[in-house]
Design a protein around this motif. Structure first.
Motif, mmCIF file in Angstrom:
data_model
loop_
_atom_site.group_PDB
_atom_site.id
_atom_site.type_symbol
_atom_site.label_atom_id
_atom_site.label_comp_id
_atom_site.label_asym_id
_atom_site.label_seq_id
_atom_site.Cartn_x
_atom_site.Cartn_y
_atom_site.Cartn_z
ATOM 1 N N ILE A 160 4.293 15.929 -12.996
ATOM 2 C CA ILE A 160 4.933 15.290 -11.517
ATOM 3 C C ILE A 160 4.129 15.358 -10.158
ATOM 4 C CG2 ILE A 160 6.897 16.404 -9.978
ATOM 5 C CD1 ILE A 160 8.402 16.794 -12.822
ATOM 6 N N ARG A 161 3.359 16.368 -10.463
ATOM 7 C CA ARG A 161 2.420 16.675 -9.320
ATOM 8 C C ARG A 161 1.257 15.621 -9.100
ATOM 9 N NH1 ARG A 161 2.566 22.148 -10.442
ATOM 10 N NH2 ARG A 161 0.728 22.066 -11.968
ATOM 11 N N GLU A 162 1.039 15.042 -10.532
ATOM 12 C CA GLU A 162 -0.082 13.876 -10.677
ATOM 13 C C GLU A 162 0.843 12.324 -9.996
ATOM 14 O OE1 GLU A 162 -2.907 11.855 -13.609
ATOM 15 O OE2 GLU A 162 -1.310 13.075 -14.340
ATOM 16 N N GLN A 163 2.072 12.243 -10.321
ATOM 17 C CA GLN A 163 2.743 11.211 -9.885
ATOM 18 C C GLN A 163 3.126 11.409 -8.190
ATOM 19 O OE1 GLN A 163 3.582 8.710 -11.783
ATOM 20 N NE2 GLN A 163 2.353 9.642 -13.401
ATOM 21 N N LEU A 164 3.178 12.401 -7.958
ATOM 22 C CA LEU A 164 3.344 12.675 -6.318
ATOM 23 C C LEU A 164 2.116 12.146 -5.559
ATOM 24 C CD1 LEU A 164 5.679 15.935 -6.216
ATOM 25 C CD2 LEU A 164 6.286 13.686 -5.462
ATOM 26 N N GLY A 165 1.040 12.671 -6.128
ATOM 27 C CA GLY A 165 -0.338 12.325 -5.641
ATOM 28 C C GLY A 165 -0.785 10.996 -5.659
ATOM 29 N N TYR A 166 -0.185 10.180 -6.680
ATOM 30 C CA TYR A 166 -0.249 8.684 -6.568
ATOM 31 C C TYR A 166 0.608 7.909 -5.575
ATOM 32 C CZ TYR A 166 -2.390 9.095 -11.116
ATOM 33 O OH TYR A 166 -3.321 9.451 -12.203
ATOM 34 N N LEU A 167 1.734 8.791 -5.352
ATOM 35 C CA LEU A 167 2.812 8.237 -4.391
ATOM 36 C C LEU A 167 2.145 8.310 -3.066
ATOM 37 C CD1 LEU A 167 5.456 6.769 -3.785
ATOM 38 C CD2 LEU A 167 6.239 9.101 -3.932
ATOM 39 N N LYS A 168 1.531 9.364 -2.847
ATOM 40 C CA LYS A 168 1.034 9.825 -1.437
ATOM 41 C C LYS A 168 0.143 8.975 -0.978
ATOM 42 C CE LYS A 168 -0.590 13.779 -0.067
ATOM 43 N NZ LYS A 168 -1.107 14.884 0.160
ATOM 44 N N THR A 169 -1.146 8.446 -1.954
ATOM 45 C CA THR A 169 -1.761 7.396 -1.942
ATOM 46 C C THR A 169 -1.332 6.179 -1.143
ATOM 47 O OG1 THR A 169 -3.374 8.448 -3.225
ATOM 48 C CG2 THR A 169 -3.971 6.124 -2.721
ATOM 49 N N GLU A 170 -0.385 5.818 -2.135
ATOM 50 C CA GLU A 170 0.151 4.381 -2.181
ATOM 51 C C GLU A 170 1.115 4.527 -0.475
ATOM 52 O OE1 GLU A 170 3.584 1.474 -4.112
ATOM 53 O OE2 GLU A 170 2.910 3.043 -5.095
ATOM 54 N N ILE A 171 1.763 5.532 -0.029
ATOM 55 C CA ILE A 171 2.286 5.553 0.940
ATOM 56 C C ILE A 171 1.272 5.561 2.178
ATOM 57 C CG2 ILE A 171 3.496 7.141 2.861
ATOM 58 C CD1 ILE A 171 5.141 8.195 0.067
ATOM 59 N N ARG A 172 0.332 6.152 2.128
ATOM 60 C CA ARG A 172 -0.835 6.191 3.186
ATOM 61 C C ARG A 172 -1.514 4.622 3.454
ATOM 62 N NH1 ARG A 172 -3.637 9.857 1.484
ATOM 63 N NH2 ARG A 172 -5.285 8.562 -0.069
ATOM 64 N N GLN A 173 -1.719 4.036 2.214
ATOM 65 C CA GLN A 173 -2.259 2.623 2.168
ATOM 66 C C GLN A 173 -1.005 1.809 3.073
ATOM 67 O OE1 GLN A 173 -3.277 1.838 -1.803
ATOM 68 N NE2 GLN A 173 -5.160 2.862 -1.603
ATOM 69 N N THR A 174 0.101 1.902 2.830
ATOM 70 C CA THR A 174 1.163 1.193 3.281
ATOM 71 C C THR A 174 1.423 1.275 4.707
ATOM 72 O OG1 THR A 174 2.427 1.173 1.057
ATOM 73 C CG2 THR A 174 3.645 0.686 3.022
ATOM 74 N N ILE A 175 1.112 2.702 5.042
ATOM 75 C CA ILE A 175 1.267 2.953 6.562
ATOM 76 C C ILE A 175 0.009 2.141 7.323
ATOM 77 C CG2 ILE A 175 1.089 4.663 8.196
ATOM 78 C CD1 ILE A 175 2.476 6.562 6.374
ATOM 79 N N LEU A 176 -1.080 2.383 6.567
ATOM 80 C CA LEU A 176 -2.323 1.323 7.359
ATOM 81 C C LEU A 176 -1.936 -0.209 7.348
ATOM 82 C CD1 LEU A 176 -5.315 3.268 5.754
ATOM 83 C CD2 LEU A 176 -4.209 3.709 8.031
ATOM 84 N N LEU A 177 -1.388 -0.559 6.493
ATOM 85 C CA LEU A 177 -1.160 -2.237 6.344
ATOM 86 C C LEU A 177 0.012 -2.373 7.295
ATOM 87 C CD1 LEU A 177 -1.269 -4.692 4.852
ATOM 88 C CD2 LEU A 177 0.228 -4.051 3.231
ATOM 89 N N LEU A 178 0.748 -1.653 7.474
ATOM 90 C CA LEU A 178 2.078 -1.966 8.264
ATOM 91 C C LEU A 178 1.506 -1.837 9.840
ATOM 92 C CD1 LEU A 178 5.066 -0.278 7.008
ATOM 93 C CD2 LEU A 178 4.388 -2.128 6.638
ATOM 94 N N ARG A 179 0.596 -0.981 10.102
ATOM 95 C CA ARG A 179 -0.026 -0.651 11.425
ATOM 96 C C ARG A 179 -1.147 -1.998 11.889
ATOM 97 N NH1 ARG A 179 -1.404 5.876 11.337
ATOM 98 N NH2 ARG A 179 0.676 6.330 12.179
ATOM 99 N N GLU A 180 -1.693 -2.359 10.712
ATOM 100 C CA GLU A 180 -2.554 -3.411 11.003
ATOM 101 C C GLU A 180 -1.760 -4.975 11.178
ATOM 102 O OE1 GLU A 180 -5.080 -3.485 7.896
ATOM 103 O OE2 GLU A 180 -6.420 -1.990 8.315
ATOM 104 N N SER A 181 -0.455 -5.036 10.605
ATOM 105 C CA SER A 181 0.475 -6.072 10.908
ATOM 106 C C SER A 181 0.842 -6.351 12.181
ATOM 107 C CB SER A 181 1.481 -6.023 9.994
ATOM 108 O OG SER A 181 1.022 -5.940 8.701
ATOM 109 N N ASN A 182 0.638 -5.218 13.100
ATOM 110 C CA ASN A 182 0.932 -5.454 14.743
ATOM 111 C C ASN A 182 0.002 -6.410 15.485
ATOM 112 O OD1 ASN A 182 2.861 -3.540 14.184
ATOM 113 N ND2 ASN A 182 1.878 -1.822 14.957
#
Length: 217
Positions: free
Chosen positions: A195-217
């Motif tokens: 579960i901790r490993e899956q949460l780590g993967y999810l954190k990475t994906e969330i961080r990448q998505t936030i950067l992508l959304l900010r670059e879309s401005n």
């Protein structure tokens, strides 16, 4: 005889003196204590009789014709095909409704990231993920049949929504079945390490998505 000659000379001198005074008075303007009391010449008559003065004045003072602003030639068309006019004069707004909708996801994703990072309990995590997924569903229905559905940011949000649902379900089931399952075999997916490993993967994906959304401005 001498007296008569003197009287004749005096009479001649008197006549000459009166003549000079009369002539002198004709050259002078009649005045009194308040100023000139004579009559002025008729200027309009003299001016009209002098064509050269009339021509000179008319050549110096010319009326300025008013522009006919209803005329097509007086109004220049806007250069709507010129990119500088479109980008600078019209100042096209670069922030579309789609971009504004993307920006609304950023605070929610940052909160989910912090919840994972702070190792907060399952209920808080699942509540925030539920809110995020409902927002994505509305976003999906809004842009599914529009060109924005082909954007990378759109597809990334759909993928992230599915991933958060999977992790939220996994954590809920692990908390519910942990007392009754071993961590071997099928029970391995509920193992705290997994579960901790899956949460780590999810954190990475969330961080990448936030950067992508900010670059879309």
């Amino acid at each position: 005889m001498g007296m008569k000659k003197c009287g004749l000379i005096f009479a001649i001198f008197f006549v000459l003196l009166c003549s000079n005074i009369t002539c002198y008075g004709k050259d002078k303007l009649p005045v009194d204590g308040k100023g000139y009391v004579g009559s002025l010449p008729e200027l309009t008559r003299d001016y009209a009789s002098n064509p050269e003065a009339t021509e000179k004045t008319s050549s110096e003072v010319k009326p300025i014709p008013s522009k006919d602003f209803n005329s097509e030639g007086e109004i220049k068309p806007a250069p709507i095909e010129d990119p500088s006019f479109i980008n600078i004069i019209l100042k096209t707004d670069k922030t579309s409704k789609y971009v504004n909708d993307l920006n609304e996801f950023i605070p929610t994703l940052e909160e989910i990231y912090d919840i994972i990072d702070d190792n907060q309990n399952v209920q808080i995590f699942n509540a925030k993920v539920y809110y995020f997924n409902k927002s994505v569903e509305y976003f999906r229905d809004k842009y599914a049949n529009r060109p924005e559905a082909e954007f990378v940011s759109y597809k990334r949000l759909m993928e992230l929504s599915a991933h958060t649902k999977t992790v939220a379900t996994l954590r809920s089931e692990a908390e519910k079945y942990n007392p009754y399952l071993s961590y071997s075999g099928e029970g391995y997916i509920y193992n705290p390490n997994n579960i901790r490993e899956q949460l780590g993967y999810l954190k990475t994906e969330i961080r990448q998505t936030i950067l992508l959304l900010r670059e879309s401005n």
